[in-house]
Design a protein around this motif. Structure first.
Motif, PDB file in Angstrom:
ATOM      1  N   VAL A 101      67.788  90.936 -36.641  1.00  5.30           N
ATOM      2  CA  VAL A 101      68.901  91.007 -35.939  1.00  5.30           C
ATOM      3  C   VAL A 101      68.639  91.637 -34.737  1.00  5.30           C
ATOM      4  N   ILE A 102      67.332  92.762 -34.301  1.00  4.51           N
ATOM      5  CA  ILE A 102      66.904  93.183 -33.568  1.00  4.51           C
ATOM      6  C   ILE A 102      66.119  91.753 -32.447  1.00  4.51           C
ATOM      7  N   ILE A 103      65.710  91.023 -33.179  1.00  2.00           N
ATOM      8  CA  ILE A 103      64.728  89.955 -32.326  1.00  2.00           C
ATOM      9  C   ILE A 103      65.778  89.717 -30.861  1.00  2.00           C
ATOM     10  N   ARG A 104      66.526  89.403 -31.426  1.00  2.00           N
ATOM     11  CA  ARG A 104      68.124  88.811 -30.416  1.00  2.00           C
ATOM     12  C   ARG A 104      67.341  89.969 -29.115  1.00  2.00           C
ATOM     13  N   TYR A 105      67.276  91.570 -29.629  1.00  2.12           N
ATOM     14  CA  TYR A 105      67.564  92.589 -28.467  1.00  2.12           C
ATOM     15  C   TYR A 105      66.333  92.325 -27.190  1.00  2.12           C
ATOM     16  N   ILE A 106      65.280  92.773 -28.206  1.00  2.00           N
ATOM     17  CA  ILE A 106      64.007  92.677 -27.900  1.00  2.00           C
ATOM     18  C   ILE A 106      63.279  91.917 -27.980  1.00  2.00           C
ATOM     19  N   SER A 107      63.123  90.354 -27.645  1.00  2.00           N
ATOM     20  CA  SER A 107      62.250  89.731 -27.133  1.00  2.00           C
ATOM     21  C   SER A 107      61.375  89.421 -26.423  1.00  2.00           C
TER      22      SER A 107
END
Length: 708
Positions: free
Chosen positions: A220-226
């Motif tokens: 989930v986090i990768i989407r926002y901090i990519s």
């Protein structure tokens, strides 16, 4: 590729590669025949109930075997297999090399003398000595030392469902464990390791669940901090390469300026060798840093596409939440198949006709053509395992393709994953069977060569070792390339409902046209996901150290920590590999979308808003670049083809070979010969042919759609 083909999911689909589906079904029927044969020939009874050294199955009445003494005995009340010397292990064949008897009960307590053995037989009716020796003769017969168990007889308990008496104390298996675990050389160490695992099993389970939760959170986090993550990693890599190169040159300059008068005469040659090695390492690091800078300079604008794809992949998981559970179903299917395969393998190990060996005991061996069932069974393990993994790839590809080519996401099917599974089962099992068979054809020779290499270790010469390692390396590279091509072929099948060969050709042409984009996504994207796996393993390992440090019931917690870290990496790999798969499918859909659509009426894009912003930014960059805008226009055009790209590929070949030879030159003697041979074979049989095929196909491609 036909220009008439509409690259969008078809409503009216057709079955693909039906002959390969029939072949796979026939192969599975053959696997079932092997299982039925092993059960029908009595192997199931011998496996579950066990048998003694004379061919008698424990727990039943047996028929007499010709010319074999002590066979045909009634063991209705003797239901357990007991080994006279359970610690006498054959490490090569991995079996207990001891006389086996059928007994009524296993000795639950240690028996130190023959009197204890005799007393146990009289009280429990369980004779632990040979059938030819009566319990009353245990203490008086001169043959007792050969016909009775080795003293002291360890306490044992029956293995559940398999009726074998196994020692409760595993100390006698220390030698066998040492052969499997090389770092164990002391029984006490082994005991502490095992006790550590048993004592901390609750902590191990909790940490495994923690790694599972961390993997799902990271997706989930990768989407926002990519976007931030990519540039942070890029900066760290640049700083690391610059820092390493600078330190090497500083050490070289410092050692060169140091006065040689202070060096002892016998150490002068060593100092010169160290100075030369530092120079070579510094030059190599400089070349690596320069190449890295050039690659990042070329890829800098294509990193934006990787970031956009990662962002859209996060949206895919929001719209298709069942994708998160896809690794569970695949793992469950693999475990079920592997359990079946191992049980059949055990059945095969006890099937066949009774044969008397050199020691006068009975072994069961298969003769004639049936003895090759082992090979068939091994091929089945590889093919069906690859088939299950390919089904996962096709399922994910079908669901993501449906998401991408649905303009209004509110019109998505209620469960796109189940709809994709339904299409797979109804239409495309043959394609999956063919793709997995191709991987099997490459994997089997590599495994055979690896087995030959392990058997000849220390016996073959340098030339043979070099050839074996080179062949293994080339087959490994070919397998990885085919895996990637197969995955994209499944995506093309999910879109156009074409057979495997047509889909593979179409997907390969699209990938060749976007070679630099593929390189950017597979380098930057894979590196991001790899660091994500490292992050999960490190976080789980740190939590394990903190928890295990407070556990005072044992002294060694290395093995529990290793188990936790391995499980954490496995879980992270399963989840992030699904993420990687989604990104690859999205990229192929995006490449098709930009090739056959330009945003004009009637040819609207299917892509997400984030990807649309990327396209618009690229268009603006093209307009700002001036009249031609050739360099920036490449972002929306095929990346391979033409004289300029051919010259770049030739220049790349030259630098690749030059750098390989220079790196190999830092080695000496036999190592140099092996390294340079491997590099040349890899270049001639993997790199060069793939490039030639790419150049050939790029010349056949139709002209690109001009972006307005």
């Amino acid at each position: 590729m036909s220009s008439k083909r509409e690259w969008k999911p078809l409503e009216d689909r057709s079955c693909t590669d039906i002959p390969w589906l029939l072949l796979f079904v026939l192969f599975c029927i053959g696997m079932g025949f092997i299982c039925g044969f092993s059960v029908a020939t009595g192997a199931a009874a011998r496996l579950v109930s066990g048998y003694d050294s004379y061919g008698n199955i424990c727990g039943q009445k047996n028929a007499k075997l010709e010319a074999i003494p002590n066979s045909g005995m009634d063991h209705t009340h003797q239901k357990y297999v007991f080994f006279l010397d359970p610690c006498k292990l054959d490490l090569i064949n991995r079996k207990i090399k001891s006389v086996a008897l059928c007994v009524a009960a296993c000795p639950r307590q240690e028996l130190k003398t023959l009197s204890d053995v005799q007393k146990f037989a009289e009280m429990n009716g369980s004779a632990l000595c040979s059938y030819n020796l009566k319990p009353s003769e245990y203490t008086i017969s001169l043959k007792s030392s050969d016909l009775c168990p080795k003293l002291p007889v360890p306490a044992s308990a029956p293995i559940p469902f398999f009726h074998r008496c196994a020692p409760v104390n595993i100390s006698c298996y220390a030698k066998f464990a040492e052969a499997l675990i090389t770092f164990v050389s002391d029984n006490s160490v082994l005991h502490r390791l095992i006790s550590g695992v048993m004592t901390s099993k609750e902590i191990i389970l909790g940490l495994c669940l923690l790694s599972l939760v961390l993997s799902m959170i990271l997706m989930v986090i990768i989407r926002y901090i990519s976007r931030i993550l990519v540039w942070i990693l890029t900066i760290l890599v640049i700083l690391g390469s610059l820092g390493g190169t600078g330190v090497l040159w500083w050490l070289y300059a410092k050692q060169r300026r140091s006065p040689k008068e202070k060096v002892l005469p016998e150490q002068l040659q060593i100092a010169e060798d160290n100075l030369r090695a530092l120079l070579i390492y510094a030059i190599s690091a400089t070349v690596f840093t320069v190449i890295l800078f050039l690659i990042m300079l070329v890829m800098r604008k294509r990193v934006a596409l990787t970031i956009a794809l990662f962002h859209v992949a996060g949206k895919v998981f929001i719209h298709l939440p069942l994708l998160v559970f896809q690794p569970f179903w695949t793992f469950f299917a693999l475990v079920l198949f592997w359990a079946y395969w191992i049980m059949t393998l055990l059945f095969l190990g006890t099937t066949g006709s009774a044969v008397q060996n050199d020691e006068g005991f009975v072994e069961f061996r298969i003769s004639g053509p049936l003895q090759y069932m082992w090979w068939y069974h091994v091929v089945g393990l590889i093919w069906i395992s690859e088939f299950i993994l390919a089904c996962q790839q096709m399922t994910v590809a079908g669901a993501v393709v449906t998401y991408y080519f649905t303009r209004d996401k509110r019109n998505l099917p209620f469960t796109p994953i189940l709809a994709s599974v339904n299409r797979l089962i109804r239409y495309h099992l043959g394609t999956v069977a063919k793709g997995s068979f191709i991987i099997t054809l490459v994997k089997i020779p590599r495994m055979i060569l690896m087995y030959i290499h392990s058997q000849l270790k220390g016996k073959e010469n340098a030339c043979a070792r070099c050839v074996l390692k080179s062949c293994i390396c080339c087959l490994w590279c070919l397998e990885k390339c085919l895996n990637y091509l197969n995955q994209n072929a499944y995506t093309a099948t999910a879109i156009n409902s074409t057979n495997f060969c047509t889909s593979a050709k179409d997907a390969f042409v699209i990938l060749v046209e976007n070679a630099l984009r593929v390189a950017a996504i597979n380098t930057v994207g894979d590196f991001m996901l790899f660091l994500g796996k490292v992050l999960i393993v490190c976080s789980t390992g740190l939590a394990g150290i903190m928890l295990l440090n407070y556990q005072q019931d044992y002294t060694v917690w290395v093995l529990p920590l290793i188990i936790v870290c391995l499980f954490a990496f496995l879980v992270a790999h399963c989840f992030l590999s699904i993420y990687e798969m989604v990104v690859d499918v999205l990229f192929l859909c995006f490449a098709i979308d930009t090739k056959y659509n330009d945003g004009s009426p009637g040819r609207e894009f299917y892509m997400d808003k984030v990807l649309m912003e990327f396209v618009e930014n690229s268009r603006k960059a093209m307009k700002e670049a001036g009249k031609g805008g050739v360099a920036d226009a490449r972002e929306l055009k095929p990346m391979v083809g033409g004289d300029e790209e051919a010259a770049d590929l030739q220049e790349f070949h030259f630098h690749f070979l030059s750098l390989s030879v220079f790196t190999d030159y830092t080695s000496s003697g036999e190592a140099f010969v092996i390294c340079i041979t491997q590099d040349m074979l890899l270049f001639l049989f993997v790199c060069l042919p793939i490039t030639w095929v790419a150049e050939f196909l790029s010349q056949l491609k139709p002209p690109s759609v001009k972006v307005s």
